[in-house]
Design a protein around this motif. Structure first.
Motif, PDB file in Angstrom:
ATOM      1  N   UNK A 128       0.837  -1.209   0.000  1.00  0.00           N
ATOM      2  CA  UNK A 128       0.000   0.000   0.000  1.00  0.00           C
ATOM      3  C   UNK A 128       0.872   1.261   0.000  1.00  0.00           C
ATOM      4  N   UNK A 129       1.929   1.257   0.807  1.00  0.00           N
ATOM      5  CA  UNK A 129       2.839   2.406   0.851  1.00  0.00           C
ATOM      6  C   UNK A 129       3.486   2.659  -0.500  1.00  0.00           C
ATOM      7  N   UNK A 130       3.803   1.580  -1.226  1.00  0.00           N
ATOM      8  CA  UNK A 130       4.416   1.740  -2.542  1.00  0.00           C
ATOM      9  C   UNK A 130       3.448   2.418  -3.516  1.00  0.00           C
ATOM     10  N   UNK A 131       2.180   1.981  -3.507  1.00  0.00           N
ATOM     11  CA  UNK A 131       1.185   2.597  -4.389  1.00  0.00           C
ATOM     12  C   UNK A 131       0.963   4.061  -4.009  1.00  0.00           C
ATOM     13  N   UNK A 132       0.885   4.333  -2.700  1.00  0.00           N
ATOM     14  CA  UNK A 132       0.716   5.722  -2.260  1.00  0.00           C
ATOM     15  C   UNK A 132       1.909   6.587  -2.677  1.00  0.00           C
ATOM     16  N   UNK A 133       3.116   6.010  -2.628  1.00  0.00           N
ATOM     17  CA  UNK A 133       4.300   6.739  -3.086  1.00  0.00           C
ATOM     18  C   UNK A 133       4.205   7.075  -4.567  1.00  0.00           C
ATOM     19  N   UNK A 134       3.713   6.111  -5.362  1.00  0.00           N
ATOM     20  CA  UNK A 134       3.515   6.369  -6.797  1.00  0.00           C
ATOM     21  C   UNK A 134       2.523   7.510  -7.001  1.00  0.00           C
ATOM     22  N   UNK A 135       1.415   7.471  -6.264  1.00  0.00           N
ATOM     23  CA  UNK A 135       0.415   8.545  -6.384  1.00  0.00           C
ATOM     24  C   UNK A 135       0.991   9.892  -5.956  1.00  0.00           C
ATOM     25  N   UNK A 136       1.803   9.877  -4.915  1.00  0.00           N
ATOM     26  CA  UNK A 136       2.425  11.119  -4.441  1.00  0.00           C
ATOM     27  C   UNK A 136       3.310  11.719  -5.535  1.00  0.00           C
ATOM     28  N   UNK A 137       4.106  10.855  -6.185  1.00  0.00           N
ATOM     29  CA  UNK A 137       4.985  11.346  -7.265  1.00  0.00           C
ATOM     30  C   UNK A 137       4.169  11.845  -8.466  1.00  0.00           C
ATOM     31  N   UNK A 138       3.142  11.100  -8.830  1.00  0.00           N
ATOM     32  CA  UNK A 138       2.345  11.462 -10.011  1.00  0.00           C
ATOM     33  C   UNK A 138       1.569  12.762  -9.809  1.00  0.00           C
ATOM     34  N   UNK A 139       1.176  13.061  -8.576  1.00  0.00           N
ATOM     35  CA  UNK A 139       0.337  14.239  -8.326  1.00  0.00           C
ATOM     36  C   UNK A 139       1.083  15.387  -7.663  1.00  0.00           C
ATOM     37  N   UNK A 140       2.392  15.279  -7.556  1.00  0.00           N
ATOM     38  CA  UNK A 140       3.185  16.350  -6.956  1.00  0.00           C
ATOM     39  C   UNK A 140       2.964  17.638  -7.758  1.00  0.00           C
ATOM     40  N   UNK A 155      -2.525   7.784 -13.068  1.00  0.00           N
ATOM     41  CA  UNK A 155      -3.156   8.032 -11.774  1.00  0.00           C
ATOM     42  C   UNK A 155      -4.352   7.100 -11.594  1.00  0.00           C
ATOM     43  N   UNK A 156      -5.152   6.956 -12.652  1.00  0.00           N
ATOM     44  CA  UNK A 156      -6.315   6.060 -12.596  1.00  0.00           C
ATOM     45  C   UNK A 156      -5.874   4.628 -12.305  1.00  0.00           C
ATOM     46  N   UNK A 157      -4.815   4.195 -12.957  1.00  0.00           N
ATOM     47  CA  UNK A 157      -4.322   2.828 -12.760  1.00  0.00           C
ATOM     48  C   UNK A 157      -3.824   2.622 -11.326  1.00  0.00           C
ATOM     49  N   UNK A 158      -3.120   3.620 -10.786  1.00  0.00           N
ATOM     50  CA  UNK A 158      -2.607   3.506  -9.426  1.00  0.00           C
ATOM     51  C   UNK A 158      -3.749   3.546  -8.391  1.00  0.00           C
ATOM     52  N   UNK A 159      -4.797   4.352  -8.652  1.00  0.00           N
ATOM     53  CA  UNK A 159      -5.960   4.356  -7.762  1.00  0.00           C
ATOM     54  C   UNK A 159      -6.656   2.998  -7.769  1.00  0.00           C
ATOM     55  N   UNK A 160      -6.742   2.394  -8.953  1.00  0.00           N
ATOM     56  CA  UNK A 160      -7.340   1.053  -9.062  1.00  0.00           C
ATOM     57  C   UNK A 160      -6.485   0.044  -8.293  1.00  0.00           C
ATOM     58  N   UNK A 161      -5.162   0.157  -8.421  1.00  0.00           N
ATOM     59  CA  UNK A 161      -4.257  -0.750  -7.700  1.00  0.00           C
ATOM     60  C   UNK A 161      -4.415  -0.579  -6.187  1.00  0.00           C
ATOM     61  N   UNK A 162      -4.618   0.657  -5.734  1.00  0.00           N
ATOM     62  CA  UNK A 162      -4.802   0.915  -4.306  1.00  0.00           C
ATOM     63  C   UNK A 162      -6.092   0.268  -3.802  1.00  0.00           C
ATOM     64  N   UNK A 163      -7.182   0.424  -4.558  1.00  0.00           N
ATOM     65  CA  UNK A 163      -8.450  -0.200  -4.155  1.00  0.00           C
ATOM     66  C   UNK A 163      -8.318  -1.719  -4.101  1.00  0.00           C
TER      67      UNK A 163
END
Length: 196
Positions: free
Chosen positions: A105-117, A128-136
């Protein structure tokens, strides 16, 4: 079995001493603490300031605390000798599964953090959509796995012990947070001294 348990307790106590010493090594002076009930963090003595102690990662603290939790569980739940072995095996599986899902989960959140910085992020909507799906999906997997792991632990306990286990976990989580908070505060104090 008793000797093995005593040896295991000695290793974990030594590990917790090391954690406490590392936290204390960062503090300039011991700060007076308000009177509180003793906790696992407060019960562990510390080395004098200035002692060379290598840095300890959050992952190491987590693993040591998990081992400490296993040892404390026998007394807290009043486990019989017959229960102890099965309980420990299932509790360790629960801890490992929880740690694995938290890392994912932390890895996916890190990806989202980088993508939305706002400054450096790409704002690539499909990514971003793909990473949100991966988080869910990770959250759904973790929920199902946690349910199975708790059922496995509960199979080793009677109904009273199951209730006590939930309370015990809550107490141990609070003690872990206290320990990590103290370590972070000491590290911040050490950084402040380094700048001055």
């Amino acid at each position: 079995m008793k000797n093995a348990m005593i040896t295991g307790r000695s290793v974990v106590v030594a590990a917790l001493l090391a954690v406490s010493c590392a936290a204390s090594a960062f503090a300039a002076q011991p700060q007076p603490q308000p009177q509180q009930p003793p906790s696992a963090a407060a019960a562990v003595p510390s080395l004098p300031v200035g002692q060379d102690v290598p840095p300890i990662s959050a992952g190491q603290i987590q693993r040591w605390f998990e081992a400490f939790t296993v040892l404390q569980a026998q007394d807290a739940l009043q486990l019989s000798e017959a229960q102890y072995g099965r309980f420990v095996t299932r509790l360790k599986a629960l801890q490992e599964m929880r740690r694995k899902h938290q890392q994912a989960r932390n890895q996916v959140l890190g990806d989202l953090r980088r993508l939305t910085n706002p400054e450096k992020g790409s704002n690539d909507e499909p990514s971003i959509t793909e990473r949100l799906k991966a988080l869910r999906e990770e959250d759904d997997r973790a929920s199902a796995d946690l349910k199975r792991a708790y059922e496995g632990v509960d199979e080793t306990l009677d109904i009273r012990q199951q209730a006590r286990f939930r309370l015990f976990e809550e107490k141990m989580e609070q003690q872990k947070l206290e320990l990590l908070t103290r370590a972070r505060a000491n590290a911040r104090a050490a950084r402040g001294r380094g700048k001055s």
